[in-house]
Design an enzyme around this catalytic site. Structure first.
Site, mmCIF file in Angstrom:
data_model
loop_
_atom_site.group_PDB
_atom_site.id
_atom_site.type_symbol
_atom_site.label_atom_id
_atom_site.label_comp_id
_atom_site.label_asym_id
_atom_site.label_seq_id
_atom_site.Cartn_x
_atom_site.Cartn_y
_atom_site.Cartn_z
ATOM 1 N N ASP A 207 -14.229 49.655 -22.409
ATOM 2 C CA ASP A 207 -14.958 49.714 -21.138
ATOM 3 C C ASP A 207 -15.987 48.592 -21.123
ATOM 4 O O ASP A 207 -16.097 47.830 -22.094
ATOM 5 C CB ASP A 207 -15.626 51.084 -20.950
ATOM 6 N N GLY A 233 -15.662 45.019 -22.847
ATOM 7 C CA GLY A 233 -14.993 43.891 -22.209
ATOM 8 C C GLY A 233 -14.766 44.145 -20.737
ATOM 9 O O GLY A 233 -15.312 45.089 -20.157
ATOM 10 N N ASP A 234 -13.933 43.309 -20.143
ATOM 11 C CA ASP A 234 -13.635 43.355 -18.710
ATOM 12 C C ASP A 234 -12.132 43.425 -18.551
ATOM 13 O O ASP A 234 -11.424 42.475 -18.893
ATOM 14 C CB ASP A 234 -14.203 42.104 -18.035
ATOM 15 N N PHE A 235 -11.609 44.548 -18.034
ATOM 16 C CA PHE A 235 -10.160 44.687 -17.982
ATOM 17 C C PHE A 235 -9.489 43.755 -16.980
ATOM 18 O O PHE A 235 -8.272 43.635 -16.943
ATOM 19 C CB PHE A 235 -9.713 46.135 -17.767
ATOM 20 N N HIS A 252 -7.426 54.302 -8.771
ATOM 21 C CA HIS A 252 -7.919 54.741 -7.459
ATOM 22 C C HIS A 252 -9.224 54.050 -7.078
ATOM 23 O O HIS A 252 -9.619 54.086 -5.907
ATOM 24 C CB HIS A 252 -8.039 56.265 -7.420
#
Length: 342
Positions: A207, A233-235, A252
């Site tokens: 996350d 991190g950054d997905f 969503h």
């Protein structure tokens, strides 16, 4: 000559007035939780309004009016000046095993005022929260550690209630490394690993760097520190390599293009034929009530995402080269959508 009988119940205007007053009820519920009224009643039983006011630092007359308003909607029952909490109202107690107090706080402290820009959402297509806050909601939340912790905790409480029985009889697909992408407090990954029983599996909670520390207490309490790694991190940019990817209530939050970017990150990191599990509400056809339809309204006002039908998920995955293998229904409002990566 036939006539149409008027259906029983209150007149349409009275029903509409109730609907329009929903924002006031949500604030009243928040105040009851925030003052600690629900906690006192849930822990100690029926109490007078005067005693509740004295112990919560509020005034008896307005507190009594608040209780009188919330009794007809199922939060309290009253007997003269004596107040009791209902099972519904008890979920506002911070001591309740299925407490939703953090949810009430999160909704009123992060969603309530930004949602006043819902008209902007519908007219412009931009989330009204972005206009109100001056930046995307997740950026605003992640800049403050307290807001981030409240949001993560509230999401965990929401999913804990509706997640009851979700994984009964469910087995993770094969694979040594299991990564929970956007894993927040890590509770979903911990539950799946604990139920699985295969101690050879290792887990990753992934996350934002400001959010992933919220998973440490969950992982530690489950005794999984030696098997679960916390990674920030950054997905949208990159995700860890794994055999199985879990994305619980992630898609969503995002529009289709953003979801495809997440899937592209997985494709770049994952071995061929890796499995992806989407835990989401799947919108049913027709007008029947379903939690996903209520949640979709929140998405409309707050975020660029939306709730989707099974076909919309199938098309979204196929557009990124993934195959939707099956949709596993659960006892609650969520489904597990199993897919295979390219």
């Amino acid at each position: 000559m036939s006539t149409t009988a008027t259906p029983p119940g209150p007149p349409p205007g009275a029903v509409m007035i109730q609907l329009m007053g929903g924002f006031q009820i949500s604030q009243a519920v928040y105040v009851i939780g925030q003052l600690g009224v629900a906690t006192i009643l849930e822990q100690e039983g029926p109490t007078t309004v005067a005693e509740l006011a004295a112990r919560t630092g509020s005034r008896p007359e307005p507190l009594g009016r608040l209780i009188r308003t919330l009794a007809p909607v199922g939060v309290f029952t009253t007997d003269g000046d004596l107040v009791s909490i209902t099972p519904v109202g008890a979920t506002l107690s911070e001591k309740h095993p299925e407490s939703l107090l953090r949810v009430a706080r999160m909704r009123m402290e992060t969603h309530y005022l930004p949602f006043s820009e819902l008209l902007h959402s519908v007219v412009s297509g931009e989330p009204g929260a972005t206009k109100y806050l001056g930046e995307p909601m997740f950026d605003w939340i992640s800049r403050d550690a307290d807001r981030s912790a409240l949001f993560s905790g509230a999401m965990a409480d929401i999913t804990a209630g509706v997640r009851t029985g979700m994984f009964d009889g469910y087995r993770l697909p094969a694979g040594e490394a299991v990564a929970d992408i956007g894993g927040s407090d890590g509770s979903v990954l911990v539950e799946l690993l604990t139920r699985d029983g295969d101690t050879r599996r290792r887990g990753i909670v992934f996350d934002l760097p400001t959010t992933v520390p919220n998973a440490e207490p969950t992982v530690a309490a489950a005794g999984l520190r030696d098997r679960v790694e916390l990674v920030g991190g950054d997905f949208f940019r990159a995700v860890p390599t794994a055999d199985v990817y879990i994305l619980g209530h992630i898609f969503h939050d995002w529009d289709d293009e953003s979801c495809r970017r997440i899937l592209a990150s997985i494709t770049a990191a994952a071995p061929s034929q890796a499995r992806v599990l989407l835990i989401e509400g799947v919108v049913p056809d027709g007008d029947e009530p379903h939690l996903s339809k209520a949640v979709d309204l929140t998405m409309l006002g707050m975020l660029p995402g939306r709730e989707r039908t099974e076909q919309e998920y199938r098309d979204l995955l196929a557009g990124a080269g993934f195959t939707l293998d099956r949709v596993v229904a659960t006892p609650g409002p969520y489904s597990i959508l199993e897919a295979t990566a390219p």
